[in-house]
Design a protein around this motif. Sequence first.
Motif, PDB file in Angstrom:
ATOM      1  N   LEU A  98      37.043  42.192  50.214  1.00 55.45           N
ATOM      2  CA  LEU A  98      36.638  41.324  51.321  1.00 55.45           C
ATOM      3  C   LEU A  98      36.184  39.961  50.810  1.00 55.45           C
ATOM      4  CD1 LEU A  98      34.610  43.723  53.660  1.00 55.45           C
ATOM      5  CD2 LEU A  98      37.010  43.062  53.838  1.00 55.45           C
ATOM      6  N   LYS A 100      37.071  38.437  48.121  1.00 56.86           N
ATOM      7  CA  LYS A 100      38.183  37.650  47.571  1.00 56.86           C
ATOM      8  C   LYS A 100      39.334  37.505  48.563  1.00 56.86           C
ATOM      9  CE  LYS A 100      37.031  39.029  42.850  1.00 56.86           C
ATOM     10  NZ  LYS A 100      37.461  39.785  41.645  1.00 56.86           N
ATOM     11  N   ASN A 101      39.106  37.953  49.804  1.00 56.38           N
ATOM     12  CA  ASN A 101      40.122  37.849  50.861  1.00 56.38           C
ATOM     13  C   ASN A 101      41.443  38.517  50.473  1.00 56.38           C
ATOM     14  OD1 ASN A 101      38.561  36.362  52.768  1.00 56.38           O
ATOM     15  ND2 ASN A 101      38.864  34.511  51.531  1.00 56.38           N
ATOM     16  N   ARG A 102      41.343  39.646  49.801  1.00 58.24           N
ATOM     17  CA  ARG A 102      42.543  40.389  49.423  1.00 58.24           C
ATOM     18  C   ARG A 102      42.960  41.305  50.572  1.00 58.24           C
ATOM     19  NH1 ARG A 102      41.079  42.441  43.284  1.00 58.24           N
ATOM     20  NH2 ARG A 102      41.153  40.393  42.266  1.00 58.24           N
ATOM     21  N   GLU A 103      44.250  41.412  50.750  1.00 57.77           N
ATOM     22  CA  GLU A 103      44.765  42.246  51.833  1.00 57.77           C
ATOM     23  C   GLU A 103      44.561  43.727  51.503  1.00 57.77           C
ATOM     24  OE1 GLU A 103      48.943  43.065  54.270  1.00 57.77           O
ATOM     25  OE2 GLU A 103      48.817  41.473  52.748  1.00 57.77           O
TER      26      GLU A 103
END
Length: 636
Positions: A98, A100-103
Motif C-alpha cells: 500500500l 509503495k502503491n503496488r498492485e
Amino acid sequence: MKKEALKRDHFEKLSWDDLEQWAGHRVLSRGQGYHRGHRVEGLAQTQTGGIIAWVLSGRRYATEVDFEDGELISVCTCPYRSTCKHAVAVVLEYLDHLKKNREIPQITGQDQRIALLQGLGDKEDWQDEYDEEEEIDTGRLVSDKDGKLIHADLKDFLEEQSKEQLIALLKDLSERYPNIREDLQDQLNLAKGSIKRLVAAVRKEIHELSSEPGWMNHWNHEGHISDYSHVKDRLKSLLAKGHADEVVTLGKELLEAGIRQVEMSHDEGETGMEISSCLDIVFQALPKSSLSPIEQILWVIDAELKDDYELCYGSESFWKKKQKVSDWSVVADKLMERLNEFKLAKGGDSFSRNYRRDRLTNWIIHALENSGRCGEIIPLCEQEAVITGSYTRLVDVLRKAKRLEEAEQWIHKGIKATQKQLPGIAKQLKDALREMREKEGNWLQVAAFRAEEFLQIPSLHGYKEMKKASEKAEVWPAVRAASLLYLESGKYPWADPSWPLPETSVKEASEVRKSEFPITDVLIDIAIVERRPDDVLRWYDYHRSRKRSLWAWDSYQEDEVAKAVVDRYPDRAIDIWKNVAEKQIALTKPKGYEAAAVYLRKVHSLLKKLKREEEWKSYLLSVNWGRGFKCNLSIL
C-alpha cells in the motif's frame, strides 16, 4: 467493492501498537524478521477483502488475514494455534504494498491456498513442490462424523465397498505405508488394552524426533524440522480412551527432551511450535489425571519453571480452571520450602541462579495472592530484593499497596546497590521514581528526570519527552535553549545558574555518554520537527563536511532532510534526492534501481512543478546507469 475499500481502510489505519496488541511483542518481532527476509510470496486479495499469501518458513505455509467486526483475524496452515508470525509477515507485506502503491491481484475461486486453509491438499505436495498449483473443487467437500473434511467422491467410494473389500484395502495400505500400519497398530493396542506397548512406542518416537536438532537455512529454504504431528495424534488417542495418566507421564518426558532439542536447534521457533502443539494435549489431560489438584498445579508450575522457550503456551487452558484457595495455600508453602533450600548465587553463574530464583519467587507471590495471604508478599519481596537484586519487583508491590514512602526508600537503596553491576535495574528504578513524581504532579522534578535522560543519551524521542514535561512545568524556553547549547558545544546546562530544573535526588555512577560535539544527527532531527529549514541545512552541511562521520546517513534520513527544506530551498532538495538516487544506481542491482526510482520521481515531480522539464531530460541522459542496465524509464 465498498466492503473491500472499508477493509483496506482498516489495514491502512493499523498502528504498530495495534499489531503488538494483536500478535504480542515476540510474535510481532519474528513476523517483522520474516517480512524483512522477503519470505512472503504471492500476496493477493481475497474475495471478502482480506489478504492471503504464501510464507516460506522451512515449509511453505498458506496464511490468510482478514477483519471481522473491526478486529484482525488470521488462519494459517502452520501448527501454531494463535496469531502466528506468518500472519504478521503477511500484514506487513500488505502495508508495504500500500505504501509503495503496488498492485495487489485478486485471487480466483480455485486458489490452492484457500483449499489448504480449509484442510485440503497433500502435505508433501504443497510443502515441497511449489510449482504444482493443483486446482481443487472445494464444492465437493463434505464433513464426516468427526467433523473432518473429506472429498465427496471418496466418501461415496468407501461406502460402496463391502467389509471384505475394505479389509483388503486396509491390509494393502498398511503394507505399503508404515504410518498407516503404525496407526492401525495403535488402534489395536488401544482396543486390546495394551497401553504399555503404545506408551513405549510414543516414548521411542519422542526420543527419535528429539535426538536431531532443527535447523533452517532461510537463504535457500533448506533445513530439517522434526514433525511431531504423529506424537500429537497418539497423545490425543490415549486421552480420548481415558489414559490421562499416561499422557501426563509422556508429557514430562516430552518437555525435557523438547527443551534439549530447542537448545540445540538453529531455526526461528518452528521446532518449539511442534513440541508445544503436543504439550497442549498434556495440559488438557492434567485435570483428568489421577494427580490431586495440588499435584496438578505443581506439575504445571514445574513445567513453566523449566521452560525458557514458550513450549508451555498451552498451559493457559489449565489455568482457566479455578483452583481452591486452600490448594493454593499448600502450593505456596511447598514452593516456599524450595526457596529456603535454594542455594545462594555465587560466582560466574550468579545471574542464571538469580533468574531461576526470581521465577520461583514470582510463583510463590502468585500462590500467596490466590490463597489470600497477601500480607506475606511484601516481606518476601524485601528479602529477595537484597538477595537477587529484584528491587523493581519490590517497588512495584509497594506502590500497588500505596506504601509510597517505603517504595521511594527502596528505590534509593536499589539504585545504590545495582547501578554498577546491574545498570538496567537502576534505570528501571529511576523510571519508577519519575512515574511517582508524575502522579504527584511534580512536573519540575519530572522535567529534571527527562532532561538527565536526554543529556545521558541525546535523541529526538528524549527531546520530545523533555519538552512535554517542561511545558507542563512552564520552563520549556529556558530548558530548550540550554539543551540545544549542550548539543552544539557540550556545555552542561546545570552549570548555568539560570538552569530552571532542580536535582533529581538520584545519583547514578554511570557517566554521561562521551560525544563529539556538535551532535549533528540529533540537531538535524530536532530542526526538522521544529520546521527550521535553515538550521536543517546548516547542520546537514556541517555533517557532510566533517572528515570523520559519527553516524551513517541512510536514504531515509536524507529524504527527510530534503522534504524539510523543499519549500524554501527546492534546488537543495533536488540535489539531495539526486545524490541518494545516484548512490542506489551505483549498486547496479535491480533493487538499487527500484529504490533510485522513488527519489528520481520526486526530482521529476518537483522540476515539473518548477516548469524545468528540459533540465529533467538532460539529467536523465547524464546519469551513469551502469553496464547491462535495462529499465523502462517511463516509470520515472
